[in-house]
Design an enzyme around this catalytic site. Structure first.
Site, PDB file in Angstrom:
ATOM      1  N   LYS A 123     -50.067  -5.338  32.795  1.00 22.34           N
ATOM      2  CA  LYS A 123     -49.599  -6.402  31.874  1.00 22.34           C
ATOM      3  C   LYS A 123     -48.276  -6.974  32.385  1.00 22.34           C
ATOM      4  O   LYS A 123     -48.106  -8.198  32.445  1.00 22.34           O
ATOM      5  CB  LYS A 123     -49.385  -5.815  30.490  1.00 22.34           C
ATOM      6  CG  LYS A 123     -48.609  -6.711  29.540  1.00 22.34           C
ATOM      7  CD  LYS A 123     -48.438  -6.145  28.148  1.00 22.34           C
ATOM      8  CE  LYS A 123     -47.290  -5.211  28.006  1.00 22.34           C
ATOM      9  NZ  LYS A 123     -45.976  -5.881  27.791  1.00 22.34           N
ATOM     10  N   ASN A 124     -47.346  -6.107  32.778  1.00 17.09           N
ATOM     11  CA  ASN A 124     -45.999  -6.569  33.112  1.00 17.09           C
ATOM     12  C   ASN A 124     -45.879  -7.148  34.511  1.00 17.09           C
ATOM     13  O   ASN A 124     -44.810  -7.587  34.917  1.00 17.09           O
ATOM     14  CB  ASN A 124     -44.981  -5.450  32.885  1.00 17.09           C
ATOM     15  CG  ASN A 124     -44.856  -5.123  31.399  1.00 17.09           C
ATOM     16  OD1 ASN A 124     -45.360  -5.867  30.551  1.00 17.09           O
ATOM     17  ND2 ASN A 124     -44.247  -4.002  31.084  1.00 17.09           N
TER      18      ASN A 124
ATOM     19  N   ARG B  84     -51.756  -5.275  22.293  1.00 12.03           N
ATOM     20  CA  ARG B  84     -51.020  -6.231  23.131  1.00 12.03           C
ATOM     21  C   ARG B  84     -50.943  -5.723  24.567  1.00 12.03           C
ATOM     22  O   ARG B  84     -50.837  -6.509  25.496  1.00 12.03           O
ATOM     23  CB  ARG B  84     -49.577  -6.397  22.614  1.00 12.03           C
ATOM     24  CG  ARG B  84     -49.451  -7.073  21.291  1.00 12.03           C
ATOM     25  CD  ARG B  84     -48.032  -7.369  20.955  1.00 12.03           C
ATOM     26  NE  ARG B  84     -47.410  -8.199  22.006  1.00 12.03           N
ATOM     27  CZ  ARG B  84     -46.214  -8.748  21.865  1.00 12.03           C
ATOM     28  NH1 ARG B  84     -45.511  -8.544  20.779  1.00 12.03           N
ATOM     29  NH2 ARG B  84     -45.701  -9.500  22.817  1.00 12.03           N
TER      30      ARG B  84
ATOM     31  N   ASP C 107     -40.801   2.623  29.169  1.00 15.10           N
ATOM     32  CA  ASP C 107     -42.088   2.344  28.514  1.00 15.10           C
ATOM     33  C   ASP C 107     -42.955   3.583  28.375  1.00 15.10           C
ATOM     34  O   ASP C 107     -43.947   3.555  27.645  1.00 15.10           O
ATOM     35  CB  ASP C 107     -42.856   1.276  29.301  1.00 15.10           C
ATOM     36  CG  ASP C 107     -42.179  -0.069  29.207  1.00 15.10           C
ATOM     37  OD1 ASP C 107     -42.562  -0.976  29.953  1.00 15.10           O
ATOM     38  OD2 ASP C 107     -41.248  -0.203  28.399  1.00 15.10           O
TER      39      ASP C 107
ATOM     40  N   CYS D 289     -36.590  -7.674  19.117  1.00 12.86           N
ATOM     41  CA  CYS D 289     -37.788  -7.045  18.557  1.00 12.86           C
ATOM     42  C   CYS D 289     -37.321  -5.686  18.032  1.00 12.86           C
ATOM     43  O   CYS D 289     -36.138  -5.373  18.042  1.00 12.86           O
ATOM     44  CB  CYS D 289     -38.862  -6.908  19.625  1.00 12.86           C
ATOM     45  SG  CYS D 289     -38.421  -5.760  20.911  1.00 12.86           S
TER      46      CYS D 289
ATOM     47  N   ARG E 210     -32.652  -7.525  22.814  1.00 14.93           N
ATOM     48  CA  ARG E 210     -33.339  -8.197  23.935  1.00 14.93           C
ATOM     49  C   ARG E 210     -32.687  -9.549  24.293  1.00 14.93           C
ATOM     50  O   ARG E 210     -33.304 -10.591  24.232  1.00 14.93           O
ATOM     51  CB  ARG E 210     -34.824  -8.403  23.638  1.00 14.93           C
ATOM     52  CG  ARG E 210     -35.578  -7.249  23.016  1.00 14.93           C
ATOM     53  CD  ARG E 210     -36.000  -6.132  23.949  1.00 14.93           C
ATOM     54  NE  ARG E 210     -36.824  -6.458  25.072  1.00 14.93           N
ATOM     55  CZ  ARG E 210     -38.161  -6.383  25.124  1.00 14.93           C
ATOM     56  NH1 ARG E 210     -38.815  -6.079  24.034  1.00 14.93           N
ATOM     57  NH2 ARG E 210     -38.843  -6.650  26.232  1.00 14.93           N
TER      58      ARG E 210
HETATM   59  C1  EPZ Z   1     -39.575  -5.753  30.744  1.00 17.32           C
HETATM   60  O1  EPZ Z   1     -38.922  -6.308  29.616  1.00 17.32           O
HETATM   61  C2  EPZ Z   1     -40.913  -5.252  30.236  1.00 17.32           C
HETATM   62  N1  EPZ Z   1     -41.693  -6.374  29.705  1.00 17.32           N
HETATM   63  C3  EPZ Z   1     -40.698  -4.206  29.144  1.00 17.32           C
HETATM   64  O2  EPZ Z   1     -41.984  -3.696  28.787  1.00 17.32           O
HETATM   65  C4  EPZ Z   1     -39.878  -3.054  29.722  1.00 17.32           C
HETATM   66  O3  EPZ Z   1     -39.604  -2.125  28.701  1.00 17.32           O
HETATM   67  C5  EPZ Z   1     -38.565  -3.598  30.294  1.00 17.32           C
HETATM   68  O4  EPZ Z   1     -38.844  -4.636  31.271  1.00 17.32           O
HETATM   69  C6  EPZ Z   1     -37.743  -2.517  30.984  1.00 17.32           C
HETATM   70  O5  EPZ Z   1     -38.484  -1.938  32.010  1.00 17.32           O
HETATM   71  C7  EPZ Z   1     -42.324  -7.194  30.577  1.00 17.32           C
HETATM   72  O6  EPZ Z   1     -42.236  -7.033  31.786  1.00 17.32           O
HETATM   73  C8  EPZ Z   1     -43.126  -8.310  29.982  1.00 17.32           C
HETATM   74  P1  EPZ Z   1     -35.103  -6.016  30.726  1.00 17.32           P
HETATM   75  P2  EPZ Z   1     -37.548  -7.153  29.827  1.00 17.32           P
HETATM   76  O7  EPZ Z   1     -34.659  -7.421  30.849  1.00 17.32           O
HETATM   77  O8  EPZ Z   1     -37.629  -7.940  31.077  1.00 17.32           O
HETATM   78  C9  EPZ Z   1     -30.902  -5.815  28.610  1.00 17.32           C
HETATM   79  C10 EPZ Z   1     -43.672  -2.998  27.370  1.00 17.32           C
HETATM   80  O9  EPZ Z   1     -43.709  -2.021  26.607  1.00 17.32           O
HETATM   81  N2  EPZ Z   1     -30.801  -7.238  28.980  1.00 17.32           N
HETATM   82  O10 EPZ Z   1     -35.175  -5.165  31.954  1.00 17.32           O
HETATM   83  O11 EPZ Z   1     -37.259  -7.856  28.559  1.00 17.32           O
HETATM   84  C11 EPZ Z   1     -31.902  -5.629  27.475  1.00 17.32           C
HETATM   85  O12 EPZ Z   1     -31.272  -5.830  26.232  1.00 17.32           O
HETATM   86  C12 EPZ Z   1     -42.429  -3.855  27.429  1.00 17.32           C
HETATM   87  O13 EPZ Z   1     -44.597  -3.335  28.153  1.00 17.32           O
HETATM   88  C13 EPZ Z   1     -29.596  -7.894  28.771  1.00 17.32           C
HETATM   89  O14 EPZ Z   1     -28.630  -7.311  28.282  1.00 17.32           O
HETATM   90  O15 EPZ Z   1     -36.515  -5.952  30.010  1.00 17.32           O
HETATM   91  C14 EPZ Z   1     -32.359  -4.208  27.636  1.00 17.32           C
HETATM   92  O16 EPZ Z   1     -31.439  -3.349  26.999  1.00 17.32           O
HETATM   93  C15 EPZ Z   1     -41.413  -3.451  26.385  1.00 17.32           C
HETATM   94  N3  EPZ Z   1     -29.496  -9.216  29.102  1.00 17.32           N
HETATM   95  C16 EPZ Z   1     -32.278  -4.004  29.156  1.00 17.32           C
HETATM   96  O17 EPZ Z   1     -31.479  -5.067  29.680  1.00 17.32           O
HETATM   97  C17 EPZ Z   1     -30.557  -9.905  29.645  1.00 17.32           C
HETATM   98  O18 EPZ Z   1     -30.410 -11.104  29.953  1.00 17.32           O
HETATM   99  C18 EPZ Z   1     -33.636  -4.041  29.835  1.00 17.32           C
HETATM  100  O19 EPZ Z   1     -34.184  -5.312  29.620  1.00 17.32           O
HETATM  101  C19 EPZ Z   1     -31.773  -9.223  29.848  1.00 17.32           C
HETATM  102  C20 EPZ Z   1     -31.874  -7.887  29.508  1.00 17.32           C
END
Ligand code: EPZ
Length: 419
Positions: free
Chosen positions: A22-23, A396, A304, A116, A121
């Site tokens: 998915k990701n 999802r 995850d 969420c 996020r």
């Molecule tokens: C991706 O989300 C995945 N989703 C998530 O999977 C996964 O948990 C996450 O990466 C971490 O591995 C998809 O790929 C569609 P991040 P993403 O940006 O990109 C902070 C699932 O269960 N952050 O790496 O949104 C954020 O708050 C889902 O399949 C900022 O501060 O994750 C978080 O604490 C859930 N500023 C951390 O980084 C930003 O601009 C990780 O977020 C962006 C993120």
């Protein structure tokens, strides 16, 4: 509302096909925006998130066909530079349209993704990257607007190795003028899969390791064909299902290198994982011993898989500990697991789990995607029947989840009404 009705199942046995990730597929579909030629994406799992994203992409001009897990998609023209709020609000990944749309058309207006249940996020790192590449960013009325005559490559340091920010900036930089170096970039396998796809389109992306990604902008990208990598989180989910039930299963298409942290933790617990031709063999030694996990960006233990492995901890002998360093509120499964008899104490980003002899079935609700999957895993090893509501969260991220588990001998049915 639909339910999963799960009864304690004996050891799972047999083979399961791991679906496309998915990701990986979500950013790759967004990357197709970067060319006006057709792209063919294979091994696209029939997930709600995939269908929702395809609807959004069609709303801005994509010609799409999707059958037998193959998506043919072409953005001959981009008919709109704005994504409709009610289409995108519940679909965080729609923010990955921002980078490619900005790079291709010079402007993009995308709803600011809400938080969420697992965390706020934010997208500040995405926006920082776009500004460094020369975009003007404006946030109002719940939208983020970005404009740029011509994006220009530059140096982007990410304060946190954000997966989404790395993907968005990588896509935008691929057809910018000059070179971009992303420092402290995310290095998850899904990022590599996106880079492989972009390079097949004619991009010039070098994954240099130690969080460095170099993108040298090219004038134009072409259509291409790509088979999405297998889903490592689904792989980890079935590994945990084998462990909790003392089973012995084959995960076809799975890649052991993508799940080394999970494999190492299962070995500590008492379940062995071995690489076989085109997959992974997972089998329990009959023991379940306590273990600790600390979630970290790749190559650390993936956030995850945290909830799913907590389910295993609840029936593992001894005291286990979880530290969740990536998201601020990702223990939503704990309250539901406690209704099934688990002994879990949470304090901020730490949880302590005392193994109990057995869990008992209960009426529970899936709080989010991975917490929901964790409840299914726990129910497989519980005495009696568990009724899991709100399973749309689970669907999802997992295609044909109940069907795949039934094939391994699990007693799980999907129902449209409460028993
Ligand atoms: C991706 O989300 C995945 N989703 C998530 O999977 C996964 O948990 C996450 O990466 C971490 O591995 C998809 O790929 C569609 P991040 P993403 O940006 O990109 C902070 C699932 O269960 N952050 O790496 O949104 C954020 O708050 C889902 O399949 C900022 O501060 O994750 C978080 O604490 C859930 N500023 C951390 O980084 C930003 O601009 C990780 O977020 C962006 C993120």
């Amino acid at each position: 509302m639909s339910f999963f009705i799960v009864k304690g199942s004996g050891p799972l046995k047999g083979e399961v096909d791991i679906s496309g990730a998915k990701n990986a597929v979500l950013p790759i579909l967004c990357a197709c925006l970067l060319t006006d030629e057709e792209c063919v994406i294979k091994s696209v799992p029939p997930l709600m998130d995939v269908c929702m994203l395809l609807d959004i992409l069609k709303s801005i001009g994509a010609e799409v066909s999707y059958e037998n897990e193959v998506v043919k998609i072409r953005f001959l023209n981009i008919t709109k530079n704005e994504i409709d709020t009610n289409l995108a609000a519940s679909m965080r990944a729609s923010f990955l349209i921002m980078g490619p749309m900005l790079a291709r058309t010079g402007k993009a207006k995308i709803p600011l993704p809400g938080g969420c249940r697992i965390g706020t996020r934010p997208v500040d790192l995405h926006l920082k990257g776009f500004e460094i590449l020369g975009a003007k960013i404006n946030q109002e009325f719940g939208y983020v607007s970005a404009q740029a005559e011509q994006l220009k490559g530059d140096y982007v340091y990410l304060d946190f190795p954000s997966v989404g920010a790395t993907e968005n900036i990588m896509m935008a930089a691929s057809i910018s003028e000059g070179a971009t170096l992303i420092e402290n970039a995310a290095e998850e396998p899904e990022i590599h899969d996106l880079a492989v796809f972009l390079n097949k389109m004619g991009a010039n992306i070098k994954m240099k390791g130690s969080g460095k990604i170099k993108i040298t902008g090219v004038k134009k990208l072409k259509g291409t064909e790509h088979t999405v990598m297998p889903d490592r989180i689904e792989t980890g989910t079935f590994m945990a299902a084998a462990a909790v039930t003392g089973g012995d299963i084959i995960l076809k298409n799975a890649v052991l290198d993508h799940v080394q942290p999970a494999s190492a933790k299962l070995a500590e617990n008492g379940t062995i994982t071995e690489k076989i031709r085109n997959g992974i063999h997972v089998y329990s030694t009959g023991e379940k011993k306590a273990f600790n996990i600390k979630t970290m960006p790749f190559p650390g233990f993936p956030t995850d898989m945290q909830a799913i492995f907590m389910s295993l901890m609840t029936i593992s002998k001894g005291t286990s500990m979880v530290t969740e360093t990536v998201f601020e509120n990702r223990f939503l499964q704990a309250a539901e697991l406690k209704r099934m008899g688990a002994d879990i104490k949470t304090e901020g980003r730490t949880a302590v789990i005392e193994g109990v002899d057995k869990l008992t079935g209960a009426r529970v609700n899936a709080p989010d995607l991975r917490a929901g999957a964790a409840l299914v895993i726990a129910a497989l090893a519980s005495e009696g029947m568990t009724e899991i509501g709100e399973i749309q969260h689970i669907e999802r991220g997992y295609s044909n989840f109940d069907e795949k588990l039934r094939k391994l001998g699990a007693d799980i049915e999907k129902s449209d009404e409460e028993i």
